[in-house]
Design a protein around this motif. Structure first.
Motif, short mmCIF file in Angstrom:
data_model
loop_
_atom_site.label_atom_id
_atom_site.label_comp_id
_atom_site.label_asym_id
_atom_site.label_seq_id
_atom_site.Cartn_x
_atom_site.Cartn_y
_atom_site.Cartn_z
N SER A 161 -21.86 11.14 6.98
CA SER A 161 -21.71 10.44 8.25
C SER A 161 -20.87 11.21 9.28
N VAL A 162 -20.13 12.23 8.83
CA VAL A 162 -19.29 12.98 9.77
C VAL A 162 -19.75 14.41 9.97
N LYS A 163 -20.76 14.82 9.24
CA LYS A 163 -21.25 16.20 9.37
C LYS A 163 -21.69 16.47 10.80
N GLY A 164 -21.26 17.62 11.31
CA GLY A 164 -21.58 17.98 12.68
C GLY A 164 -20.64 17.41 13.71
N ARG A 165 -19.76 16.51 13.29
CA ARG A 165 -18.81 15.91 14.23
C ARG A 165 -17.36 16.22 13.88
N PHE A 166 -17.06 16.32 12.59
CA PHE A 166 -15.70 16.57 12.14
C PHE A 166 -15.59 17.98 11.57
N ILE A 167 -14.42 18.58 11.74
CA ILE A 167 -14.15 19.89 11.16
C ILE A 167 -12.78 19.86 10.50
N ILE A 168 -12.74 20.24 9.23
CA ILE A 168 -11.48 20.34 8.52
C ILE A 168 -11.02 21.80 8.55
N SER A 169 -9.73 21.98 8.76
CA SER A 169 -9.18 23.34 8.79
C SER A 169 -7.73 23.29 8.36
N ARG A 170 -7.13 24.45 8.21
CA ARG A 170 -5.74 24.48 7.77
C ARG A 170 -5.03 25.70 8.33
N ASP A 171 -3.74 25.58 8.40
CA ASP A 171 -2.86 26.69 8.74
C ASP A 171 -1.91 26.85 7.57
N THR A 172 -2.18 27.82 6.73
CA THR A 172 -1.38 27.97 5.52
C THR A 172 0.05 28.40 5.83
N ALA A 173 0.24 29.12 6.92
CA ALA A 173 1.60 29.52 7.30
C ALA A 173 2.46 28.30 7.62
N LYS A 174 1.82 27.27 8.15
CA LYS A 174 2.54 26.04 8.48
C LYS A 174 2.39 24.97 7.40
N ASN A 175 1.63 25.29 6.36
CA ASN A 175 1.37 24.30 5.30
C ASN A 175 0.83 23.00 5.89
N THR A 176 -0.12 23.16 6.78
CA THR A 176 -0.64 22.02 7.53
C THR A 176 -2.16 21.99 7.48
N LEU A 177 -2.68 20.80 7.34
CA LEU A 177 -4.11 20.54 7.32
C LEU A 177 -4.48 19.80 8.60
N ASP A 218 -16.10 4.98 12.78
CA ASP A 218 -15.05 5.88 12.30
C ASP A 218 -13.69 5.20 12.27
N THR A 219 -13.61 4.00 12.80
CA THR A 219 -12.35 3.27 12.80
C THR A 219 -11.87 3.04 11.38
N ALA A 220 -10.65 3.49 11.10
CA ALA A 220 -10.10 3.38 9.75
C ALA A 220 -8.69 3.95 9.73
N MET A 221 -8.03 3.70 8.62
CA MET A 221 -6.79 4.42 8.34
C MET A 221 -7.20 5.72 7.66
N TYR A 222 -6.70 6.81 8.17
CA TYR A 222 -7.04 8.13 7.63
C TYR A 222 -5.86 8.66 6.82
N TYR A 223 -6.17 9.13 5.63
CA TYR A 223 -5.16 9.64 4.73
C TYR A 223 -5.43 11.10 4.41
N THR A 273 -2.69 7.53 8.96
CA THR A 273 -2.60 7.44 10.41
C THR A 273 -3.84 6.68 10.90
N GLN A 274 -3.63 5.73 11.79
CA GLN A 274 -4.70 4.83 12.20
C GLN A 274 -5.55 5.44 13.31
N VAL A 275 -6.85 5.39 13.11
CA VAL A 275 -7.81 5.80 14.14
C VAL A 275 -8.64 4.57 14.51
N THR A 276 -8.65 4.25 15.78
CA THR A 276 -9.42 3.12 16.27
C THR A 276 -10.35 3.60 17.38
N VAL A 277 -11.64 3.35 17.20
CA VAL A 277 -12.64 3.78 18.17
C VAL A 277 -13.31 2.54 18.74
N SER A 278 -13.22 2.38 20.03
CA SER A 278 -13.81 1.22 20.68
C SER A 278 -15.12 1.60 21.37
N SER A 279 -16.01 0.64 21.43
CA SER A 279 -17.33 0.90 22.04
C SER A 279 -17.33 0.65 23.52
#
Length: 126
Positions: free
Chosen positions: A63-79, A90-95, A120-126
């Motif tokens: 459902s998210v292919k083509g819309r979401f991209i996961i990436s990381r910065d290993t120097a910052k230990n951040t995703l 897509d409205t949901a709590m994201y973990y 972290t909460q993501v809320t998408v309104s129509s």
């Protein structure tokens, strides 16, 4: 003690974009191994959204292919999770989930092998 802290959630209109961040501490280079995002909407089951392996291989739920991209910065230990063309579904709590000793993400991202944050909460309104 591994700690995972998500940020970046917000309320946006459909078609908008958000970028979620996940900072990992307590384990050096944790972000070099398996890290992932999952979400849970009210009244729905948890759903794996995206993952990234040590070798850079990524997986996305359909459902998210083509819309979401996961990436990381290993120097910052951040995703990160870049979310474009957001939809109300897509409205949901994201973990964020981290498995510092796993080079490949296996199983569900909320399983015993994963450290996760408070979300972290993501809320998408129509």
């Amino acid at each position: 003690q591994v700690q995972v802290v998500e940020s970046g959630g917000d309320s946006v209109q459909a078609g908008g974009s958000l970028r979620l961040s996940c900072a990992v501490s307590g384990y050096t280079y944790a972000s070099r191994n398996c890290m992932a995002w999952f979400r849970q909407a009210p009244g729905k089951e948890r759903e794996g959204v995206a993952s990234i392996n040590r070798d850079g291989g990524t997986r996305y739920t359909d459902s998210v292919k083509g819309r979401f991209i996961i990436s990381r910065d290993t120097a910052k230990n951040t995703l990160y999770l870049q979310m474009d063309s957001l939809k109300p579904d897509d409205t949901a709590m994201y973990y964020c989930a981290a498995a510092p000793t796993m080079p490949v993400c296996v199983g569900v991202y909320w399983g015993a092998n994963y450290y996760r944050g408070q979300g972290t909460q993501v809320t998408v309104s129509s």
